[in-house]
Design an enzyme around this catalytic site. Structure first.
Site, mmCIF file in Angstrom:
data_model
loop_
_atom_site.group_PDB
_atom_site.id
_atom_site.type_symbol
_atom_site.label_atom_id
_atom_site.label_comp_id
_atom_site.label_asym_id
_atom_site.label_seq_id
_atom_site.Cartn_x
_atom_site.Cartn_y
_atom_site.Cartn_z
ATOM 1 N N GLY A 53 94.459 62.017 46.849
ATOM 2 C CA GLY A 53 94.736 62.673 45.573
ATOM 3 C C GLY A 53 96.046 62.110 45.034
ATOM 4 N N CYS A 80 95.041 59.973 53.392
ATOM 5 C CA CYS A 80 96.107 59.789 52.411
ATOM 6 C C CYS A 80 96.682 61.148 51.981
ATOM 7 C CB CYS A 80 95.574 58.973 51.238
ATOM 8 S SG CYS A 80 96.865 58.144 50.336
ATOM 9 N N TYR A 81 96.499 61.564 50.739
ATOM 10 C CA TYR A 81 97.038 62.868 50.330
ATOM 11 C C TYR A 81 96.506 63.985 51.239
ATOM 12 C CZ TYR A 81 98.073 67.012 47.555
ATOM 13 O OH TYR A 81 98.517 68.235 47.148
ATOM 14 N N HIS A 167 93.147 54.110 53.406
ATOM 15 C CA HIS A 167 91.793 54.469 52.988
ATOM 16 C C HIS A 167 90.764 53.701 53.805
ATOM 17 C CE1 HIS A 167 92.731 56.826 49.351
ATOM 18 N NE2 HIS A 167 93.854 56.124 49.396
ATOM 19 N N GLU A 169 87.685 53.889 53.712
ATOM 20 C CA GLU A 169 86.472 53.621 52.944
ATOM 21 C C GLU A 169 86.615 52.378 52.079
ATOM 22 O OE1 GLU A 169 88.663 55.910 52.489
ATOM 23 O OE2 GLU A 169 89.081 56.269 50.373
ATOM 24 N N SER A 222 60.413 58.990 31.422
ATOM 25 C CA SER A 222 60.808 57.917 30.520
ATOM 26 C C SER A 222 60.462 56.552 31.096
ATOM 27 C CB SER A 222 62.322 57.981 30.279
ATOM 28 O OG SER A 222 63.000 57.598 31.469
ATOM 29 N N GLY A 223 60.141 56.511 32.384
ATOM 30 C CA GLY A 223 59.903 55.215 33.015
ATOM 31 C C GLY A 223 61.159 54.685 33.673
ATOM 32 N N GLY A 224 62.295 55.339 33.441
ATOM 33 C CA GLY A 224 63.529 54.974 34.131
ATOM 34 C C GLY A 224 63.459 55.466 35.573
ATOM 35 N N ASP A 226 65.391 57.426 37.439
ATOM 36 C CA ASP A 226 65.685 58.814 37.805
ATOM 37 C C ASP A 226 64.511 59.748 37.508
ATOM 38 O OD1 ASP A 226 68.061 57.610 38.323
ATOM 39 O OD2 ASP A 226 69.147 58.502 36.637
ATOM 40 N N SER A 227 64.006 59.677 36.279
ATOM 41 C CA SER A 227 62.902 60.589 35.964
ATOM 42 C C SER A 227 61.649 60.193 36.747
ATOM 43 C CB SER A 227 62.623 60.643 34.462
ATOM 44 O OG SER A 227 62.102 59.440 33.982
ATOM 45 N N SER A 228 61.477 58.901 37.023
ATOM 46 C CA SER A 228 60.288 58.469 37.774
ATOM 47 C C SER A 228 60.312 59.020 39.193
ATOM 48 C CB SER A 228 60.219 56.940 37.852
ATOM 49 O OG SER A 228 60.074 56.401 36.571
ATOM 50 N N LYS A 365 72.867 56.898 43.218
ATOM 51 C CA LYS A 365 71.853 55.993 42.664
ATOM 52 C C LYS A 365 71.174 55.128 43.740
ATOM 53 C CE LYS A 365 70.458 54.544 38.502
ATOM 54 N NZ LYS A 365 70.198 55.490 37.406
#
Ligand code: XMP
Length: 509
Positions: A53, A80-81, A167, A169, A222-224, A226-228, A365
């Site tokens: 942070g 870290c923080y 960090h 990561e 929509s064919g994208g 996420d919705s698919s 994603k």
């Protein structure tokens, strides 16, 4: 289910920590640092991480957590923080901004402990801090130091509390991964059995639980990606109780409509309402050149068409949304349903009464893509670039006409085909054609004509917020250029857009 909870103190890498942990097949969630203790307890974590942070722990109003978390008897790793919070809470001291360290730093291990097991005596870590721990709390030992910082890693092996000033990561050398794995598997003893297969199974059970036998569930498709994926998952859970509505606003890319119909109707055998609304949308866009007006017209009319079709289905009990985890985190709460507005076609009607089903709301994603593959969605959908809700309307600069759309669609298809053939499609975040409102002189068939200019845009990006133009090899550019101007009679010029974002947005409008 085994779960790690990350308390977010506002660091820029918090999502990255979560992704690194999930890559190890350990499920984790991010919650704000001030989430009530009881709520954290209810979610049943087996271990905690305190993220980085920007604050200084002794500042007034600096983010601090509920101290009862230290009495839960579960491992805690402060990064870290987060480490400084732990030190200050447990009786250590934090030094204010004397020895600042940024970037790659050489770290010397003094003791291995469980956290640094298997690491070299000296290794490179990625630092980004002003403050640092001056003296660790009682019962803690110092596991590592650097030239500027005496406490780089601290540990209380008894209570399983650990602090890292760097960090893990972020660093590219393998040490960061090793440290996180030590924490997850040696210290927290996670099994690492959170896979996409398990995720699918669990969410199917959850959806079945939520949806009554007679309920109607609707999903705007929509064919994208996420919705698919959301639709495919819900369909696997409840079959024909799901109806998808796919609205063709006439602003889709070449072949998109056919593909969506073939995948979802034929391959997946879904109940799919296809609405050919191209004529209605184009009529409303006639004579409109202002980009924001175009967006509004499309957004508003989209809602109207969607409502009209939904009414035909009858009463709707649930609506499926492809909301992803970053949207949920950014809204500040993991329980609130977030309805995306800018990145969703026009948003959704306010006055429809249904509950939301958001099966992807805990996924990033890349995880959605893995679920898509697991569910058998075709590669073209799994890897499809993001496409704006208003579609090609924001890529035809100025007024949208059927002729301009047809030219743009052809040019776009050539670009996508050549970029895919060259093996570049997955490396690029978005690549597409734009039709600027510029005519230019050309000579075609011994005649001087005023033809369209086609521009190509290709960018790399992490999340669409910033972007770099992509250095497409000259020979690929050459092939695309020559095909676009030769195969599309109305086109006389091809240009490539070399603008990064900022200042240039990804779309031209
Ligand atoms: P810009 O052009 O703002 O785009 O750099 C960032 C990302 O958002 C997409 N985009 C939109 N998506 N409706 C959408 O659903 C819109 O009106 C819209 N405008 C831009 C763009 O494609 C990129 O991925």
């Amino acid at each position: 289910m085994e779960k790690l909870v990350i308390l977010d103190f506002g660091g820029q890498y918090t999502q990255l920590i979560a992704r690194r942990i999930r890559e190890q097949n350990v499920y984790c969630e991010i919650v704000p640092y001030n989430t009530p203790y009881e709520e954290i307890l209810r979610s049943g974590p087996s271990a905690l991480i305190f993220s980085g942070g920007y604050a200084s722990v002794y500042d007034e109003g600096a983010p601090r957590c509920d101290r009862r978390l230290y009495d839960l008897g579960i491992p805690i790793l402060g990064i870290c923080y987060g480490m400084q919070v732990m030190a200050a809470d447990l009786g250590g001291t934090v030094e204010l901004s004397v020895n600042q360290e940024y970037g790659k730093t050489r770290v010397r291990r003094r003791e291995e402990g469980e956290l640094l097991r298997g690491l070299e005596r000296e290794f490179i870590a990625w630092m980004s801090h002003g403050d640092s721990v001056k003296s660790p709390p009682p019962d803690f030992t110092i596991l590592a130091e650097s030239d500027n910082t005496s406490v780089v890693v601290m540990a209380d092996g008894q209570r399983q509390f650990y602090g890292l000033q760097f960090h893990p990561e972020v660093i590219h050398p393998p040490q960061g991964g090793r440290i996180l794995r030590n924490y997850l598997f040696e210290i927290c003893r996670f099994k690492g059995d959170w896979t996409m297969e398990n995720f699918i199974e669990a969410s199917i059970a959850e959806i079945r639980n939520e949806v009554g036998e007679k309920d109607h569930v609707v999903c705007g498709l929509s064919g994208g990606i996420d919705s698919s994926v959301a639709a495919a998952l819900v369909h696997r859970a409840i079959g024909p109780r799901l109806t998808c509505i796919f609205v063709d606003h006439g602003l889709l890319r070449k072949g998109e409509k056919e593909q969506v119909l073939s995948v979802f109707r034929e391959q997946f055998q879904m109940r799919l309402v296809f609405v050919d609304a191209a004529g209605e949308f184009l009529a409303r866009l006639k004579g409109v050149a202002d980009p924001e007006k175009k967006r509004k017209i499309i957004g508003n009319h989209f809602i109207r068409v969607f409502e009209r079709e939904a009414e035909k289905i009858g009463s709707i009990d649930h609506l499926v949304q492809g909301t992803l985890y970053p949207d949920v985190i950014e809204s500040g709460t993991a329980t609130a349903a977030v309805i995306k507005s800018h990145h969703n076609v026009g948003g959704l009607p306010d006055d429809m009464s249904f509950s939301l089903i958001e099966p992807l709301k805990y996924l990033f994603k890349d995880e959605v893509r893995r679920v898509a593959e697991e569910l058998g969605l075709p590669q073209e959908i799994v890897w499809r670039h993001p496409f704006p809700g208003p579609g090609l309307a924001v890529r035809v600069i100025g007024e949208v006409t059927p002729e301009r759309l047809a030219v743009l669609r052809e040019a776009d298809a050539i670009i996508i085909e050549e970029i895919t053939k060259a093996g570049l499609y997955r490396e690029i975040w978005q690549v597409f054609a734009v039709l600027p409102g510029v005519l230019s002189v050309g000579v075609k068939g011994d005649r001087r004509i005023y033809g369209y200019t086609v521009a190509m845009r290709a960018v790399t990006s992490q999340d669409g917020m910033t972007a770099d133009w992509y250095p497409i090899p000259y020979e690929v550019l050459g092939r695309i250029s020559s095909r676009v101007v030769n195969e599309i009679p109305q086109v006389t010029r091809f240009v490539y857009d070399l603008t990064s974002k900022p200042p240039g947005t990804i779309e031209w409008e």
